[in-house]
Design a protein around this motif. Sequence first.
Motif, PDB file in Angstrom:
ATOM      1  N   PRO A 236      -3.788 -11.022 -12.772  1.00 33.31           N
ATOM      2  CA  PRO A 236      -4.650 -11.232 -11.593  1.00 33.31           C
ATOM      3  C   PRO A 236      -6.130 -11.102 -11.952  1.00 33.31           C
ATOM      4  O   PRO A 236      -6.506 -10.184 -12.693  1.00 33.31           O
ATOM      5  CB  PRO A 236      -4.196 -10.125 -10.638  1.00 33.31           C
ATOM      6  N   ASP A 237      -6.953 -12.009 -11.422  1.00 29.25           N
ATOM      7  CA  ASP A 237      -8.348 -12.035 -11.863  1.00 29.25           C
ATOM      8  C   ASP A 237      -9.131 -10.796 -11.446  1.00 29.25           C
ATOM      9  O   ASP A 237     -10.080 -10.406 -12.119  1.00 29.25           O
ATOM     10  CB  ASP A 237      -9.057 -13.324 -11.427  1.00 29.25           C
ATOM     11  N   TRP A 238      -8.726 -10.113 -10.373  1.00 27.07           N
ATOM     12  CA  TRP A 238      -9.467  -8.905  -9.975  1.00 27.07           C
ATOM     13  C   TRP A 238      -9.312  -7.804 -11.019  1.00 27.07           C
ATOM     14  O   TRP A 238     -10.242  -7.026 -11.261  1.00 27.07           O
ATOM     15  CB  TRP A 238      -9.049  -8.421  -8.585  1.00 27.07           C
ATOM     16  N   ILE A 239      -8.131  -7.756 -11.669  1.00 29.01           N
ATOM     17  CA  ILE A 239      -7.921  -6.764 -12.735  1.00 29.01           C
ATOM     18  C   ILE A 239      -8.796  -7.117 -13.933  1.00 29.01           C
ATOM     19  O   ILE A 239      -9.452  -6.244 -14.529  1.00 29.01           O
ATOM     20  CB  ILE A 239      -6.426  -6.698 -13.147  1.00 29.01           C
ATOM     21  N   ILE A 240      -8.825  -8.409 -14.283  1.00 32.37           N
ATOM     22  CA  ILE A 240      -9.668  -8.861 -15.396  1.00 32.37           C
ATOM     23  C   ILE A 240     -11.132  -8.505 -15.132  1.00 32.37           C
ATOM     24  O   ILE A 240     -11.824  -7.980 -15.999  1.00 32.37           O
ATOM     25  CB  ILE A 240      -9.566 -10.400 -15.588  1.00 32.37           C
TER      26      ILE A 240
ATOM     27  N   PRO B 219       1.128  10.154 -10.206  1.00 34.85           N
ATOM     28  CA  PRO B 219       1.285   8.752  -9.784  1.00 34.85           C
ATOM     29  C   PRO B 219      -0.024   8.003 -10.003  1.00 34.85           C
ATOM     30  O   PRO B 219      -1.100   8.507  -9.684  1.00 34.85           O
ATOM     31  CB  PRO B 219       1.600   8.868  -8.294  1.00 34.85           C
ATOM     32  N   CYS B 220       0.076   6.803 -10.572  1.00 30.15           N
ATOM     33  CA  CYS B 220      -1.140   6.041 -10.882  1.00 30.15           C
ATOM     34  C   CYS B 220      -0.848   4.548 -10.766  1.00 30.15           C
ATOM     35  O   CYS B 220       0.279   4.147 -10.486  1.00 30.15           O
ATOM     36  CB  CYS B 220      -1.641   6.391 -12.286  1.00 30.15           C
ATOM     37  N   SER B 221      -1.874   3.738 -11.016  1.00 32.70           N
ATOM     38  CA  SER B 221      -1.724   2.284 -10.890  1.00 32.70           C
ATOM     39  C   SER B 221      -0.854   1.685 -11.985  1.00 32.70           C
ATOM     40  O   SER B 221      -0.389   0.552 -11.862  1.00 32.70           O
ATOM     41  CB  SER B 221      -3.106   1.620 -10.897  1.00 32.70           C
TER      42      SER B 221
ATOM     43  N   TYR C 129       1.400  -7.516 -10.266  1.00 33.73           N
ATOM     44  CA  TYR C 129       1.474  -8.301  -9.032  1.00 33.73           C
ATOM     45  C   TYR C 129       1.473  -7.412  -7.781  1.00 33.73           C
ATOM     46  O   TYR C 129       1.228  -7.898  -6.681  1.00 33.73           O
ATOM     47  CB  TYR C 129       2.736  -9.172  -9.027  1.00 33.73           C
ATOM     48  N   ASN C 130       1.788  -6.146  -7.960  1.00 34.58           N
ATOM     49  CA  ASN C 130       1.936  -5.247  -6.800  1.00 34.58           C
ATOM     50  C   ASN C 130       0.732  -4.343  -6.556  1.00 34.58           C
ATOM     51  O   ASN C 130       0.489  -3.919  -5.436  1.00 34.58           O
ATOM     52  CB  ASN C 130       3.195  -4.383  -6.969  1.00 34.58           C
ATOM     53  N   VAL C 131      -0.015  -4.024  -7.620  1.00 38.63           N
ATOM     54  CA  VAL C 131      -1.155  -3.124  -7.443  1.00 38.63           C
ATOM     55  C   VAL C 131      -2.336  -3.900  -6.857  1.00 38.63           C
ATOM     56  O   VAL C 131      -2.484  -5.093  -7.086  1.00 38.63           O
ATOM     57  CB  VAL C 131      -1.540  -2.454  -8.794  1.00 38.63           C
ATOM     58  N   THR C 132      -3.142  -3.205  -6.057  1.00 37.40           N
ATOM     59  CA  THR C 132      -4.364  -3.798  -5.492  1.00 37.40           C
ATOM     60  C   THR C 132      -5.500  -2.790  -5.631  1.00 37.40           C
ATOM     61  O   THR C 132      -5.268  -1.612  -5.928  1.00 37.40           O
ATOM     62  CB  THR C 132      -4.204  -4.114  -3.990  1.00 37.40           C
ATOM     63  N   LYS C 133      -6.721  -3.250  -5.412  1.00 38.23           N
ATOM     64  CA  LYS C 133      -7.879  -2.347  -5.479  1.00 38.23           C
ATOM     65  C   LYS C 133      -7.734  -1.237  -4.435  1.00 38.23           C
ATOM     66  O   LYS C 133      -8.063  -0.077  -4.691  1.00 38.23           O
ATOM     67  CB  LYS C 133      -9.152  -3.160  -5.227  1.00 38.23           C
ATOM     68  N   GLU C 134      -7.224  -1.594  -3.257  1.00 37.71           N
ATOM     69  CA  GLU C 134      -7.048  -0.605  -2.183  1.00 37.71           C
ATOM     70  C   GLU C 134      -6.011   0.443  -2.590  1.00 37.71           C
ATOM     71  O   GLU C 134      -6.207   1.641  -2.372  1.00 37.71           O
ATOM     72  CB  GLU C 134      -6.609  -1.297  -0.882  1.00 37.71           C
ATOM     73  N   LYS C 135      -4.914  -0.031  -3.197  1.00 38.12           N
ATOM     74  CA  LYS C 135      -3.872   0.912  -3.647  1.00 38.12           C
ATOM     75  C   LYS C 135      -4.415   1.847  -4.721  1.00 38.12           C
ATOM     76  O   LYS C 135      -4.066   3.025  -4.760  1.00 38.12           O
ATOM     77  CB  LYS C 135      -2.658   0.148  -4.186  1.00 38.12           C
TER      78      LYS C 135
ATOM     79  N   LEU D  56      -4.448   5.887  -4.633  1.00 37.68           N
ATOM     80  CA  LEU D  56      -3.853   6.695  -5.698  1.00 37.68           C
ATOM     81  C   LEU D  56      -4.827   7.758  -6.204  1.00 37.68           C
ATOM     82  O   LEU D  56      -4.424   8.875  -6.510  1.00 37.68           O
ATOM     83  CB  LEU D  56      -3.395   5.790  -6.851  1.00 37.68           C
ATOM     84  N   VAL D  57      -6.107   7.405  -6.285  1.00 38.64           N
ATOM     85  CA  VAL D  57      -7.124   8.397  -6.687  1.00 38.64           C
ATOM     86  C   VAL D  57      -7.114   9.569  -5.698  1.00 38.64           C
ATOM     87  O   VAL D  57      -7.128  10.739  -6.095  1.00 38.64           O
ATOM     88  CB  VAL D  57      -8.535   7.759  -6.760  1.00 38.64           C
ATOM     89  N   ARG D  58      -7.037   9.239  -4.408  1.00 43.87           N
ATOM     90  CA  ARG D  58      -6.996  10.306  -3.373  1.00 43.87           C
ATOM     91  C   ARG D  58      -5.719  11.131  -3.499  1.00 43.87           C
ATOM     92  O   ARG D  58      -5.740  12.357  -3.395  1.00 43.87           O
ATOM     93  CB  ARG D  58      -7.107   9.691  -1.976  1.00 43.87           C
ATOM     94  N   LEU D  59      -4.585  10.428  -3.714  1.00 45.83           N
ATOM     95  CA  LEU D  59      -3.305  11.137  -3.864  1.00 45.83           C
ATOM     96  C   LEU D  59      -3.339  12.078  -5.062  1.00 45.83           C
ATOM     97  O   LEU D  59      -2.888  13.231  -4.973  1.00 45.83           O
ATOM     98  CB  LEU D  59      -2.172  10.115  -4.027  1.00 45.83           C
ATOM     99  N   GLN D  60      -3.888  11.618  -6.172  1.00 46.22           N
ATOM    100  CA  GLN D  60      -3.995  12.469  -7.361  1.00 46.22           C
ATOM    101  C   GLN D  60      -4.797  13.736  -7.056  1.00 46.22           C
ATOM    102  O   GLN D  60      -4.402  14.842  -7.446  1.00 46.22           O
ATOM    103  CB  GLN D  60      -4.649  11.686  -8.509  1.00 46.22           C
ATOM    104  N   ARG D  61      -5.899  13.567  -6.349  1.00 47.82           N
ATOM    105  CA  ARG D  61      -6.730  14.738  -6.022  1.00 47.82           C
ATOM    106  C   ARG D  61      -5.998  15.686  -5.077  1.00 47.82           C
ATOM    107  O   ARG D  61      -6.096  16.915  -5.223  1.00 47.82           O
ATOM    108  CB  ARG D  61      -8.071  14.278  -5.420  1.00 47.82           C
TER     109      ARG D  61
END
Length: 448
Positions: A153-157, A333-335, A348-354, A358-363
């Motif tokens: 996905p181009d957003w990851i790139i 848990p992480c991306s 295909y399943n991870v997004t910027k919002e997710k 996950l950062v919040r969940l980790q904290r």
Amino acid sequence: MKNPREIALDAVMDITGNQQYTHRVLSQILKQHQSLEKQDRSFITRICEGTIERLITIDYIINQYSSIKTNKMKPLIRNLLRISVYQIKYMDQVPDSAVCNEAVKLAKKRGFQSLSGFVNGILRNIIRNPEKVSFPPEEKDPAGYLSLNYSMPDWIIKDWLKQYDVQTVKGILETTLRDKKTTIRCNLNKVSPDELKKMLENEGVSVEYGAYLSYAFRIENYNYLNALNAFNKGYFQVQDESSMLVGAVSGIKEGDVVIDVCAAPGGKSLHAAELLHSTGQVSSRDVSDYKVNFIVDNINRLGYTNITAKVQDALVLDEESIEKADVLLADLPCSGLGIIGKKPDIKYNVTKEKQKELVRLQRDILEVVHQYVKKGGTFIYSSCTINPEENIENVRWFMKQYHFKAESLNPYLPEILWSDTTKEGYLQLIPGIHQCDGFFIARLRREH
């Protein structure tokens, strides 16, 4: 009776249509067809994993030859074309004519006689006119070029290009698409690395040494793990070398109490139990019975007696564990962007919002579990991603909140992995630069 191509088609339909994980679908399908020859099982696995891995590229290719775009096609036709294009483009040993003929037969068999000509026309056009495929120019549109060439996905790139130079990003992408060998950790409680290597080779398995640790191997050319005596006897555990490095840098000593808060399937917990040499105690935890059962299965197979597994939500404080751990392991848990090569569904399943969630969940988890570390105890934070927000930025946030100090990893690492950051207490492993999964490890000491 279904042939291997039809079995692979059903698997890809299930994965793409029902958002199932590739490894789970493949595992179930191969269990159902255990009578298949090893060659057929490998063929199914290759088509299924390869099609999912290259999905963005494959759809882009099909769409350049078809007036009906893939997202508008009937699911069976769409996925039939996908597995066929994968064979044409990436499986040189399969004759193009056979791919085309089998696809037409399958379309008819599955009730799409009227669309068999469409399938035939698209595939024959792809075979005859390969030059018709054009990708965006790399100089003008590096993200688009890399996205379509490497099926990412181009957003990851775009994110990666902000963090790393183009060559590093290319290295990551190329590594994700390479054939993967299975990485295993020798169970030193039962067998030596040399003995394990011989046993596996005697069972016809190809074995090579790992990159960083003497007890790590990479294996291939086996049918499935449960068919190997060495696996059933508990002589090894499947675990990437990056994950083994968590145990290596933990400095676990005989008699220690180790708590692993997000443990499934248990690789790091089991490694910790082994490092204790039948002393101490490991408490291996995860959020559900389903996950904990994986850990229990591995404990039983490897035969460790100084480890227990239990269901415990890492977000809920376990009062009995406060200040009990000499070593706390938290692989949160992480991306999962470091292990896309092994689990292509992630991209295909991870997004910027997710990622932000996950950062919040980790904290949130860190706020709870840090309380388990004794004063003077060790905390190992890790994740299987290469996203700084989930890694070093979270570690820096954590050290500002709580009385923990980073400690150099160098005394515990092979010299080849030493760097400026390992002196500062953390290691970011990057596919293409390092010979393992993308992974992050930090070592922290509780001060008071």
